[in-house]
Design an enzyme around this catalytic site. Sequence first.
Site, PDB file in Angstrom:
ATOM      1  N   GLY A 277       9.649 -37.486  13.649  1.00 58.18           N
ATOM      2  CA  GLY A 277       9.702 -36.514  12.558  1.00 58.18           C
ATOM      3  C   GLY A 277      10.370 -37.019  11.295  1.00 58.18           C
ATOM      4  O   GLY A 277      10.318 -36.364  10.265  1.00 58.18           O
TER       5      GLY A 277
ATOM      6  N   CYS B 104     -18.557 -18.875  18.123  1.00 55.60           N
ATOM      7  CA  CYS B 104     -19.391 -19.845  17.416  1.00 55.60           C
ATOM      8  C   CYS B 104     -20.859 -19.443  17.521  1.00 55.60           C
ATOM      9  O   CYS B 104     -21.361 -19.151  18.612  1.00 55.60           O
ATOM     10  CB  CYS B 104     -19.176 -21.237  18.005  1.00 55.60           C
ATOM     11  SG  CYS B 104     -20.315 -22.470  17.342  1.00 55.60           S
TER      12      CYS B 104
ATOM     13  N   CYS C  62     -22.622 -22.591  19.685  1.00 53.97           N
ATOM     14  CA  CYS C  62     -22.355 -22.878  21.090  1.00 53.97           C
ATOM     15  C   CYS C  62     -21.717 -21.699  21.816  1.00 53.97           C
ATOM     16  O   CYS C  62     -21.485 -21.746  23.016  1.00 53.97           O
ATOM     17  CB  CYS C  62     -21.469 -24.111  21.241  1.00 53.97           C
ATOM     18  SG  CYS C  62     -19.733 -23.784  20.846  1.00 53.97           S
TER      19      CYS C  62
ATOM     20  N   CYS D 165     -18.021 -23.568  15.139  1.00 52.20           N
ATOM     21  CA  CYS D 165     -16.903 -24.448  15.485  1.00 52.20           C
ATOM     22  C   CYS D 165     -16.612 -25.393  14.334  1.00 52.20           C
ATOM     23  O   CYS D 165     -17.533 -25.979  13.756  1.00 52.20           O
ATOM     24  CB  CYS D 165     -17.248 -25.304  16.697  1.00 52.20           C
ATOM     25  SG  CYS D 165     -17.281 -24.388  18.225  1.00 52.20           S
TER      26      CYS D 165
ATOM     27  N   CYS E  54     -18.460 -28.882  19.656  1.00 48.12           N
ATOM     28  CA  CYS E  54     -19.564 -27.923  19.613  1.00 48.12           C
ATOM     29  C   CYS E  54     -20.850 -28.563  20.149  1.00 48.12           C
ATOM     30  O   CYS E  54     -21.551 -27.990  20.967  1.00 48.12           O
ATOM     31  CB  CYS E  54     -19.761 -27.450  18.180  1.00 48.12           C
ATOM     32  SG  CYS E  54     -20.891 -26.068  17.998  1.00 48.12           S
TER      33      CYS E  54
END
Lengths: 355, 281, 275
Positions: B29, B239, B242, B263, B269
């Site tokens: 970080g 979606c 899909c 997606c 997808c």
Amino acid sequence: MGYVAIRVNQEAIENAEALFYHLRTKGNSSAPTLDQVAQYFHLLVDRIMSEGSLYAPKLAALALLQSAGDTLESAFLLRAYRSTLSRLDYSLPVDTRNMQVIRRISAAFKDLPGGQLLGPSLDYSLRLLNFELLEEDTWRRYARSLIEGLERIVPIPENLPKLIDILRKEGLVVENVADRSFVDITREPLSLPAKRSAVLQSLSRGETGGLLLLAYSNMRGYGDIHPTVGELRVGYLKLEIPHPKGGTICVGEVKVTEAEVIARFTSERGEPRFSIGYGLCFGHNETKAICMAVLDNAIHFGTGKNPSEDQEFVLMHVDGVDSMGFANHYKLPHYVTFQSDLDRLRSMRSKDGKV
Amino acid sequence: MERYNFGFLDEEAKREIRRKILKAVAIPGYQVPFASREVPLLKGWGTGGLQITLSLIGKEDILKAIDQGCDYSLNAMNIKRFVRAVTGVETTTDTRRATLIQTRHRIPEEELREDQILIFQVPYPEPLRWVKASERETRRMHAEADYGLMWLSLYEDMVRYKEVTIGARYPVLVNRRYIMDPSPIPRWDVPKLHMSKHLNLFGAGREKKIYAVPPHTSVEPLEFEDYPFRVEDFSGKACALCGSSESFLDEIVEDGGRRTYVCSDTDYCTRRRQSGATVKS
Amino acid sequence: MELLLKVESLTKVFGRGCEQCLSLTGKDGNRCPICGSIVACADVSFELHRGEWLGILGESGSGKSTLLRLLNLELEPTKGRMLVNLEPYTGLDLLSISPYSRRLIRQELFGIVYQNPIHGLRMEVSAGGNVAERLILMGERRVEKIRERVLALFRRLELPEDRMDELPSSFSGGMQQRLQIAKAIVNNPPILLLDEFTTGLDPSVQAGVLELLKEIMFELGISAIVVSHDIGVINFMTHRVLVMNRGRVVEHGLTDQILEDPQDPYTQTLVHSKL
């Protein structure tokens, strides 16, 4: 279904590129050679080399041709090329007192040792469009007029005394030598507060317009430098590297512009003295050198209250390659982040219909 | 492209970047400054991510690049084209096959493995920038963990809007020490960083910073217990291609203003459709 | 009384500093004749006990504000130690630790109220947010709890509850000082630092704030270091007092005694000019 797949295929990218280059073939003229670009647009080429921080007139000319004259893009092309080159050696420090000067002026005194040498400049010309330049042989006439009738040629001395040295001898100048150690900003990240060498390097490859904006804000009133151009020089510097078997060897010369700006006096250390700002950049670019000198001075001697006096503010924002890239990146798709923002906005509105 | 070194950058530059990556991994970080080079991509278009990719890539690697989750977007295509040209490595759209994945704004839906590295393009590496403009100040604030102002900005949001207003780029606390900008990924992707199996590397070219979330490291979004962090809400939506209702969806505005959802992760997808998933009608 | 804080030879020289700085200053001024550095604070030592209110009296330029900033760990001292006698930090020299630990320990041990509210308050953050900051930094993550505590303090300090979410810049001077006090004591720190905190206020407002603060300090059993040029404030608020002049402690003792019967000529002038 109405959904159009957001796909950019390779062909589309290539076609976009081809169309861009196609635009310049619409007229009848043939492409200028690199020599022509470097010769007729030498100030532009100089500017590209300075902002691209690579001294290579032919490559700068190529970059200009390739980008259709976009200075920011051209400087960027040079920078990207520079990244691929290994750092073989550092040239030795150069004393600019030994500059082979082609122009040298001072605004501080009417005359000075070595004299005012105007050299090549349009400073004193009227800004009228010169339609004579449309005629083929105008340039040659200018050249002839320069030489014809000359009785004698006085060579410019190899080293002209510096005005600053004269003031220095009288003890009127305060030196900005807080730190003489050297960092290479292309090899080490900038750490703040930046050392003076890092400040000068960052300014020297800054974008001309950016430097002008910041320096102008200072001169105009958001700052208190009332600069006097102590000395402005344009000329050539020989670059040398140490020879492995001892001694030095000259590896070439670069054209530079150098400005030493005398700012308001300071009494930071004892009695009042003038403080000096220093500017130096590749090529012939007087605006840039003067602005750099003003900013160098503002950063060191300023109050820190105005943008142009805030070291971090200046150094973080003067680079044209950085700023131009970032400003343009907003053209990239941001639909995922926008979706995320939309989600927040809808949620907030549903909680409190008035926000 | 034969004129250029393998991976475009000179070897000295690559070594420096790898050293900085190691440091970043050692201090999760923490933003490690590096001497960012110019690459033939505009600043802001993934130059930080690209420099990491170019420094790490070897002949055996397989590269995937996505932008907004999409393998075929201009930016991703361009990056793949360039890396192929200067390294000759194979590129793929298949998340499972890739060893290096360079991404802008998304983490793939499928969980990544220990042997994969995810490389983020980062426009603003400094999570504190929007509460403090000065770099010198923000560096000091990180050093001292002086995060009061950051937390207050969330508190003030709560007071004013009853909700944190941050959309994407949601600030996180890494390894219980540094507040980090996870790059402009949607909040949907933030939980995927927590204790991930894969290595996450973040590159900011213009701002000249590299940082990392190593595998199995805690990544917690800044939140108040009674106003918990929440990801984007796609409830009731799926979606259109899909049928997935478990993925981050792009909202498409159709002629007439009707909305369709698909997606954002195109590979996910596609694979679902290939394995027979369809839209429930 | 139980010892809380032991300060030893706290010294702050602004400037380059040289070997003679300390020996050549103090009498006529605090600028070193050799190197030009300013000796703001020289060899200050004292102890602070639990529940004790210690005054630091001096005119402007006496070094008392520098001393307070050193105590609040805002300034890097030239020399000196500051030992805590409080678990889990017993024996720790607060001046020898990293900026990171310093910040953590400072927010746990000290609350501070400045003369100028600009230094003590975040003017761009709501009044309630200002008070809340410490709580959040100390790990409180429930907005409801935070707001309860802030509200309680608003009530105790007679601040208008309905203005909790407004910016402090719209508050009056007296309210801003009471807001600073709320911010300083929100997490019950053992030590309160007060830097000329009533100087900018109207006399009538000043009396009210002093009265209220004294009550609260008594309730909390908090220790305090009160910096002031105002003999009245020192008299009203402190048990013991250090008198400072040109960066030096010239006299110290029980407040009553010193104000009744000052020994040092500087203190004498100070006391007599005011009385």
